[in-house]
Design an enzyme around this catalytic site. Structure first.
Site, PDB file in Angstrom:
ATOM      1  N   ASP A 154      -4.093   3.013  14.144  1.00 37.90           N
ATOM      2  CA  ASP A 154      -3.212   3.584  13.138  1.00 37.90           C
ATOM      3  C   ASP A 154      -3.650   5.012  12.865  1.00 37.90           C
ATOM      4  O   ASP A 154      -4.453   5.580  13.611  1.00 37.90           O
ATOM      5  CB  ASP A 154      -3.165   2.718  11.875  1.00 37.90           C
ATOM      6  CG  ASP A 154      -4.493   2.677  11.113  1.00 37.90           C
ATOM      7  OD1 ASP A 154      -5.420   3.440  11.456  1.00 37.90           O
ATOM      8  OD2 ASP A 154      -4.588   1.868  10.178  1.00 37.90           O
ATOM      9  N   ARG A 212       0.855  -1.186   0.000  1.00 36.24           N
ATOM     10  CA  ARG A 212       0.000   0.000   0.000  1.00 36.24           C
ATOM     11  C   ARG A 212       0.890   1.236   0.000  1.00 36.24           C
ATOM     12  O   ARG A 212       1.733   1.418   0.889  1.00 36.24           O
ATOM     13  CB  ARG A 212      -0.935   0.044   1.206  1.00 36.24           C
ATOM     14  CG  ARG A 212      -1.746   1.338   1.242  1.00 36.24           C
ATOM     15  CD  ARG A 212      -3.005   1.297   2.086  1.00 36.24           C
ATOM     16  NE  ARG A 212      -2.769   1.271   3.511  1.00 36.24           N
ATOM     17  CZ  ARG A 212      -3.721   1.478   4.434  1.00 36.24           C
ATOM     18  NH1 ARG A 212      -4.967   1.718   4.055  1.00 36.24           N
ATOM     19  NH2 ARG A 212      -3.438   1.402   5.715  1.00 36.24           N
TER      20      ARG A 212
END
Length: 525
Positions: free
Chosen positions: A444, A166
């Site tokens: 996160d 990613r």
């Protein structure tokens, strides 16, 4: 007399990472430079278009399906072929790109590992270069880690997960790499280096060059990525459509353009993913600037209700109609050591979440910890075959369903929890960690964004708290100071507290916390 101008080269700051010279190569940096020259102005125009839409939302406009793309939504078409090793994605694990985490994730038993240069990585320069080095070494069979503290050795097993990288979102810069003195886009840097070094190596291993693309908002942004990928395929002598991508639908605007995003990337795309945490953040950021759109505590915004349930169901229907995968979202729960009851509760919540995803037709889902891979697989065992591409939801949620606000209370504990999560996460981020276990959840950047966005919203409108108080500035200041004192003098907490306070009390809503945090990260590096 004509003058032949030399093609500008990207200039990269030196890195102290072992083997950095093999990553920051002239050929890789040339590709970064070409992407910057060809596409950076267009990228910046698309970011400006985001702000123009926000201004319209501030005046009362709400997202809707585009009239100019009706033909795309109504026509029958499919995305391109899906590689064999991506046909079964029942359980995917995500995590940062340091060597130990990469090896553990690859060995976790999950079908896919998403190596995350975005929300799970603090973009310190050496961390990024080391992450690229680790993925480079993996594809060549050289990835290993010997932990000097524990004495343990980590090696990749014989049946690793399929690797997908990613890259960062289009809004983030990489100040350590410049072209003519201008910082390049982090997204272009991440994609160019990963694909330049690993596309052919991955194909030679029977897999392929696969990416996750985050935070897209429109079909025009998807079309930009399509052109970027086409150029990279050309420069690397890859057949058109070799690079395969999965797009995270984690913004409210993208939810109204899922068909269009699939169509714009038709040659390369294999699926969409429910990026639920960033989606909640996007909902608040784009639409939450009125008294009528005050959100409840984060814990009340669950995937089985209101706008989140509608978005997941529409994603499944849209993807399966187009022959693309509909991937479920992240379960943030992690195993709880030393507390059997809490651990069992966490496992039960993950199982229930994955059962829900199976029931509406998702082809796979995410977990944040190797210990939860078996739990997710237990839910997906009821799926016959490798995926659920044949499953179509009974209903297709409409505009009103996609905009339905969750009901629920706002509480003192919800305010305090948001303060703790935001400050602790940003402190860890400034210390170089992008995935942080807090209170038995893997947090996160997305969850920190929700926390500070809710605080900004609640404070801006002095939101009522369930005990008949309102979140006034004085009350927020009092609770904020108490939580800061409780966190103590741990590394980077003071800087993090200052940054979070500034974000929450700003008159205008800051677009991403990672933008000012990145400036701080660079400053203290």
């Amino acid at each position: 007399m004509s003058t032949v101008l030399e093609k500008p080269r990207a200039i990269a700051r030196p890195s102290g990472v072992e083997g950095a010279a093999g990553i920051l190569t002239p050929s890789a940096l040339d590709l970064v430079a070409e992407l910057h020259e060809r596409f950076d102005a267009r990228r910046r125009e698309l970011l400006a278009a985001r702000m123009a839409r926000q201004e319209r939302y501030n005046l009362g406009e709400r997202p809707d399906f585009r009239a100019d793309t009706t033909a795309i939504r109504e026509a029958d078409w499919k995305v391109g072929d899906i590689p064999p090793d991506l046909l079964d994605r029942k359980v995917e694990i995500t995590g940062p790109t340091n060597a130990k985490m990469v090896i553990n994730a690859l060995n976790s038993g999950a079908r896919v590992f998403m190596a995350d240069f975005e929300d799970a990585t603090a973009p310190a320069w050496d961390e990024l270069v080391a992450g690229q080095r680790n993925l480079h070494d993996y594809w060549r069979g050289d990835l290993a880690f010997d932990d000097p503290k524990s004495g343990k050795s980590y090696r990749v097993g014989s049946d690793p997960a399929v690797l997908i990288a990613r890259v960062r979102g289009l809004h983030l810069k990489e100040v350590h790499v410049t072209v003519d003195g201008t910082a390049v886009a982090g997204a272009f840097f991440d994609a160019a280096l990963y694909l330049c070094h690993n596309a052919h190596a991955a194909l030679a291993r029977g897999s392929g060059p696969y990416l996750y693309l985050p935070k897209l908002e429109t079909m025009e942004e998807a079309a930009l990525w399509s052109d970027v990928i086409e150029l990279i395929e050309d420069r690397l002598n890859l057949k058109r459509g070799t690079i395969k991508v999965t797009v995270l639908i984690e913004t409210i605007d993208a939810a109204f353009q899922m068909d269009e995003i699939l169509h714009a990337l038709k040659a390369n795309i294999v699926g969409l993913n429910c990026g639920r945490w960033d989606y909640i953040f996007s909902f608040i950021k784009r639409l939450g600037r009125t008294q009528e759109m005050l959100t409840p505590d984060r814990g009340a915004m669950t995937m089985d209700k209101a706008f989140l349930a509608a978005y997941a169901e529409r994603l499944v229907a849209t993807c399966h109609r187009r022959g693309a995968f509909a991937m479920g979202g992240m379960s943030a729960f992690i195993p709880v050591k030393g507390d059997e009851a809490a651990n069992a509760n966490a496992f039960a919540k993950v199982k229930a979440d994955k059962d829900r995803e199976v029931s509406i037709g998702h082809d796979g889902s995410w977990v944040a910890h190797p210990g939860l891979v078996p739990v997710a697989f237990e839910a997906f065992e009821k799926v016959e075959g490798k995926n659920q591409l044949h499953v179509m939801p009974e209903t297709l949620p409409d505009r009103e369903a996609l905009l339905e606000l969750h009901e629920g209370a706002r509480t003192e504990e919800g305010v305090r929890d948001n303060i703790r999560v935001a400050v602790q996460y940003v402190a860890a981020w400034l210390g170089g960690r992008g995935a942080v276990p807090l209170c038995n959840l893997m947090e996160d950047a997305a969850t920190a964004e929700i926390a500070r966005a809710q605080l900004w919203q609640w404070l801006r409108y002095e939101a009522p708290i369930c005990d008949e108080r309102h979140l006034t500035r004085d009350l927020f200041e009092h609770w904020f100071q108490e939580e800061m004192l409780a966190l103590g003098d741990t590394p980077h907490v003071a800087e993090a507290g200052r940054l979070v306070y500034e974000l929450v009390t700003a008159k205008a809503f800051p677009e991403f916390l990672t933008l000012p945090a990145y400036e701080e990260l660079v400053r203290v590096a």
